[in-house]
Design an enzyme around this catalytic site. Structure first.
Site, PDB file in Angstrom:
ATOM      1  N   GLN A 237      -1.992 -19.073   0.010  1.00  0.00           N
ATOM      2  CA  GLN A 237      -1.010 -20.157  -0.541  1.00  0.00           C
ATOM      3  C   GLN A 237      -1.227 -20.462  -2.031  1.00  0.00           C
ATOM      4  O   GLN A 237      -0.331 -20.939  -2.650  1.00  0.00           O
ATOM      5  CB  GLN A 237      -0.696 -21.180   0.271  1.00  0.00           C
ATOM      6  CG  GLN A 237      -0.466 -21.259   1.605  1.00  0.00           C
ATOM      7  CD  GLN A 237      -0.166 -22.333   2.250  1.00  0.00           C
ATOM      8  OE1 GLN A 237      -0.796 -22.455   3.817  1.00  0.00           O
ATOM      9  NE2 GLN A 237       0.586 -23.398   2.204  1.00  0.00           N
ATOM     10  N   ARG A 384       2.668 -29.016   6.790  1.00  0.00           N
ATOM     11  CA  ARG A 384       4.017 -29.570   6.807  1.00  0.00           C
ATOM     12  C   ARG A 384       3.946 -31.161   6.573  1.00  0.00           C
ATOM     13  O   ARG A 384       4.678 -31.594   7.089  1.00  0.00           O
ATOM     14  CB  ARG A 384       4.990 -29.168   7.902  1.00  0.00           C
ATOM     15  CG  ARG A 384       6.224 -28.874   7.138  1.00  0.00           C
ATOM     16  CD  ARG A 384       7.165 -28.035   7.942  1.00  0.00           C
ATOM     17  NE  ARG A 384       8.521 -27.528   7.193  1.00  0.00           N
ATOM     18  CZ  ARG A 384       9.019 -26.623   7.678  1.00  0.00           C
ATOM     19  NH1 ARG A 384       8.768 -25.812   8.616  1.00  0.00           N
ATOM     20  NH2 ARG A 384      10.134 -26.259   6.791  1.00  0.00           N
ATOM     21  N   CYS A 385       3.055 -31.617   6.047  1.00  0.00           N
ATOM     22  CA  CYS A 385       3.091 -33.183   5.718  1.00  0.00           C
ATOM     23  C   CYS A 385       2.335 -33.659   4.489  1.00  0.00           C
ATOM     24  O   CYS A 385       1.533 -34.756   4.411  1.00  0.00           O
ATOM     25  CB  CYS A 385       2.374 -33.718   6.913  1.00  0.00           C
ATOM     26  SG  CYS A 385       0.454 -33.191   6.842  1.00  0.00           S
ATOM     27  N   GLU A 760       8.419 -30.283   3.557  1.00  0.00           N
ATOM     28  CA  GLU A 760       7.663 -30.980   4.419  1.00  0.00           C
ATOM     29  C   GLU A 760       8.432 -32.255   5.192  1.00  0.00           C
ATOM     30  O   GLU A 760       7.848 -32.857   6.192  1.00  0.00           O
ATOM     31  CB  GLU A 760       6.536 -31.597   3.836  1.00  0.00           C
ATOM     32  CG  GLU A 760       5.710 -30.703   3.001  1.00  0.00           C
ATOM     33  CD  GLU A 760       4.427 -31.144   2.554  1.00  0.00           C
ATOM     34  OE1 GLU A 760       4.195 -32.252   2.056  1.00  0.00           O
ATOM     35  OE2 GLU A 760       3.398 -30.483   2.784  1.00  0.00           O
TER      36      GLU A 760
END
Ligand code: PCD
Ligand SMILES: [Cu+]
Length: 806
Positions: A237, A384-385, A760
């Site tokens: 990523q 995702r946060c 997110e």
């Protein structure tokens, strides 16, 4: 001049710029099986590496015998920590300032830890080799429960640092303690509690889970002995960060390392950190002189690469009888597993958890986080946060519901009463953030009207009465969640990774015929950057999105960037795109002025070119200008049309949203049905509404999974009991509810196009909505808080405990 008369609308539509539901350009290759993933990289003579892993969660390694393995046909090498010590790579630094074993050095600290790396001509031979390696272990007492990690008689896990009084984030209180992080005003907060009319206190745990992307973590390393160059294809990523890390730890000059992240099958935070597989494959390639591929299987991915969450949050809120909040006090026990390998900006040991005051105007707050070691896999990624924001949102959103219950107030009303008001932005929170913008009341009211919130509450009251009369065995819950996200890490003043400021970048180069390429420091893992980045350029530069190629993931060609996670691409790189485009446009304006023989100031921008003010027929399109840039540049001006921008954001962006979940639970079976799920998101200016909708659907599905069943669970002996998709809940189309999406638009005042992140948000807001629905359903039976995940079995247990089942 163009002969065909086209309207302004047609010219604008042709661009497919911002706001357009442009179809994803990457899907052409994905839907035809033409994606190019790491596993598609097949090089001549390529070898395969795989790990011997520990069955024990905590054990001393007495011996490793590789002889039999080396006799297995096809096996070429077996690497152990002793071999890596020769090149000083037995341990590696983590992003959180800790060190981590690459291969077990004397002991193992979690089940499935990497013990030896077997290199063979193919994957099957490697597997046979793994089975032939003989490791003698001596089991040690296991530490699973973080609440006992700092006991006087707790087994000491990290013998390498047992006498170190200070860690990367200050003093340590115990050999198993990593850090204590405090924020806020303790005295003021204690005072607010001392005189509070109403208080609540609850231990709210957010269990351990895992991002589990479709494609596992993998790489191919190829060392060219002649050139002294290392090429790594990997599921990264953040490709540039990986290159810098490899340069620093392997002592290979950075320009001789080529990192390429090809297509990625989902990241979700799992592919931010550096894993032993990367190091071992690189060393194996250097040793054997051949390319070496390492590909995780599903069990390895779930049990050894970065987990997420595992936060135990003791939450206290002080308030007046009327429901005005006056103070927030939170203590977090953070279970980091065997090594602190959290992927957060360096100065933030608990990420941005101090956003825990949420969307509410808390006059004062205090937060303390203790990080501890246990015999579990290391990690602690966002999933995702955006850096522990989902933990914070869950904490405060559950806390507000518990407070509403205690006050006998409606949870939506309590929120409306305490929201930061639109006129208070930019808003300084008690725990130190400056919220850039927001309009919470409007979003909340839109949600309440759309779903007929009052009507739903009336229905719930009737159903509860019917339940009590014994007419139904179903209970109904309404899960309200109002979240504030903080994305766009980040301003160099407080965000860095390994000392590198968290800016991001874009380089735009326009070609003579009016087409161009944009190269980025970010890396899409499915988000659709090739589609959306071109849309920003289309609007900024008047060149059709179809004529812009977006390239990401190759460190040789891309400008340095910090990569894609924490929903930072739109807030940071999205801004860099606009800024680079504006530099190009400024030069284009000079060229247009020269071509039209007027002063630059006499020109005005009009969709896809410059027009002379007051003389609308005198016009030069960007296409004309591109040609002139290479054909007849103004005297004294360099030919060409390109620019690069490295954007250091002045602040984070603060997306927000109002979610509602309507759920029915059958008390006799614990089976739930999500009757309705409404999600209103405000991510500022919307680049591609269709992609946003896809992002929201994906994030809600993951939130649903986490809240309703997904968990990485350990038994008391430290064995992972949910290490495969047999037990780790991944919802399919069958289980997944229908999602209703909606939006408001509150642009970010400091972002050049006003956009905030969105990827997110649905996870951050979704988890509390589900959990609040379950808790709301059970609340009238006398329950205040039921721990996630809320699977059928736990619901049934709750019903039994609360006396709903005889
Ligand atoms: N306003 C706005 C915003 C946004 N957008 C879009 O949307 C997307 C997203 O974005 P953002 O939010 O900015 O984000 P990014 O950075 O790009 O990405 C990241 C994220 O993303 C998400 N999503 C997704 N998808 C997919 N498909 N895949 C994946 O993997 C994923 N991942 C996940 C995650 S997890 Mo972390 O990593 O945990 O931290 S973080 C994350 C992109 O395309 C963009 O462009 C638009 O349009 N508009
Ligand atoms: Cu997070």
């Amino acid at each position: 001049m163009n002969e065909i008369i086209v309207t302004r609308e047609q010219r604008e539509a042709k661009l497919e710029g911002m706001g357009c539901k442009r179809k994803r350009v990457e899907d052409i290759r994905f839907t035809q099986g033409k994606g190019n993933y790491v596993d598609d990289v097949k090089l001549p003579g390529m070898l395969h590496g795989d790990f011997v892993r520990s069955p024990y969660p905590h054990a001393r390694i007495k011996s490793i015998d590789k002889d039999k393995a080396l006799k297995v046909p096809g096996v070429l090498a077996v690497l152990t920590a002793e071999d890596l010590k020769g090149v000083n790579l037995a341990w590696m630094p983590t992003l959180a300032g800790d060190v981590q074993m690459v291969l077990a050095d004397g002991k193992v600290l979690f089940q499935n830890q990497e013990v030896a790396f077997v290199v063979a001509t193919d994957r099957y031979a490697a597997d046979d080799g793994i089975n032939a390696v003989e490791v003698e272990y001596e089991a040690l007492p296991v530490l699973v429960d973080p609440f006992h990690s700092m006991d006087a008689d707790a087994p000491i896990l990290r013998e390498d640092i047992k006498d170190k009084k200070d860690g990367a984030h200050g003093p340590r209180k115990h050999p198993n303690h990593i850090f204590e992080w405090t924020v806020g005003d303790k005295d003021l907060t204690d005072a607010a509690f001392a005189k509070a009319e109403v208080t609540i206190k609850e231990l709210i745990s957010y269990h351990r889970t895992h991002p589990s992307p479709l494609e596992t973590c993998q790489c191919v390393c190829s060392f060219d002995k002649v050139k002294g160059e290392l090429t790594i294809w990997g599921t990264f990523q953040a490709p540039h960060v990986i290159r810098t890390v490899v340069a620093l730890i392997a002592k290979i000059p950075e320009h001789k390392i080529h990192v390429i992240a090809p297509d990625i099958g989902g990241g979700f935070g799992n592919k931010v950190g550096a894993y032993p597989g990367y190091i071992c494959a690189a060393v194996a390639s250097i040793v054997t002189g051949k390319p070496v591929k390492w590909v995780e299987d599903r069990i390895e991915n779930l049990t050894s690469t970065s987990f997420a969450r595992d936060y135990h949050m003791t939450t206290e809120i002080a308030a007046t009888k009327e429901g005005k909040v006056t103070g927030l006090r939170v203590h977090v026990l953070a279970d980091h597993g065997a090594f602190d390998a959290c992927a957060d900006p360096s100065k933030w040991p608990a990420g941005f958890f101090n956003i825990v005051t949420g969307s509410y105007d808390f006059p004062t707050a205090h937060l303390a986080v203790d990080g501890v070691y246990t015999n579990k896999a290391p990690g602690g990624v966002a999933y995702r946060c955006s850096f522990r924001v989902t933990e914070a949102a869950y904490c405060i959103e559950r806390g507000m519901d518990i407070l509403a219950q205690k006050l006998g107030m409606d949870p939506a009303e309590l929120r409306l009463k305490n929201f930061i008001k639109a006129e208070q932005f930019p808003y300084h929170s008690a725990l130190g953030w400056e919220y850039d913008s927001g309009d919470y009341h409007t979003a909340m009211r839109k949600m309440m009207e759309t779903v007929d919130y009052a009507g739903l509450r009336r229905e719930q009251a009737e159903r509860r009465a019917a339940f009590k009369r014994g007419e139904t065995r179903e209970i109904m819950g309404l899960g309200v969640s109002f979240f504030t996200e903080i994305v766009g890490a980040g301003p160099s003043k407080n965000c860095d990774i390994l000392g590198i400021a968290m800016f991001d970048s874009c380089e735009i180069r326009l070609h003579p015929t009016g087409a161009g390429i944009a190269r980025m420091g970010t890396k899409s893992q499915g988000q659709g950057h090739e589609t959306t980045w071109a849309q920003i350029i289309a609007t900024e530069l008047g060149i059709p999105a179809d004529d812009i190629m977006v390239e990401e993931g190759n460190t040789d060609t891309a400008p340095y960037g910090l990569g894609t996670y924490g929903s930072r691409s739109t807030p940071v790189a999205g801004a860099a795109i606009a800024m680079a485009a504006r530099k190009v446009k400024a030069k284009a304006q000079m060229i247009a002025a020269y071509l039209l023989e007027v002063h630059e100031d006499d020109l005005e921008w009009d969709i896809d070119g410059f027009r002379v003010k007051g003389l609308p027929e005198r016009f030069k399109s960007m296409k004309d200008i591109c040609w002139a840039a290479y054909n007849s540049p103004p005297p004294g001006l360099e030919p060409g049309l390109e620019a690069v921008s490295y954007y250091d954001p002045p602040n984070m962006t603060y997306p927000f949203g109002a979610y509602l979940c309507v759920m029915d639970i059958d008390v006799d079976t614990g089976v739930y049905k999500v009757r309705r799920f409404y999600a209103l998101d405000d991510c500022g200016t919307r680049i591609n509404p269709m992609i946003i909708e896809g992002q929201v659907h994906g994030g809600l599905t993951e939130a649903f999974a986490i809240a309703m069943g997904q968990e990485i669970r350990y038994d008391n002996d430290g064995n992972v009991v949910t290490g495969s998709f047999m037990d780790f809940f991944i919802p399919t189309a069958v289980e997944t509810p229908h999602w209703e999406t909606d939006f408001t638009v509150t642009p970010s005042p400091h972002h050049p196009i006003g956009a905030k992140g969105v990827g997110e948000s649905p996870n951050v807001g979704g988890v509390p909505a589900f959990s609040n629905a379950v808790n709301d359903a059970f609340s009238f039976l006398g329950s205040t808080h039921i721990q996630m995940p809320h699977d059928f079995w736990r619901n049934w247990q709750a019903a039994k405990r609360l006396g709903a089942i005889a």
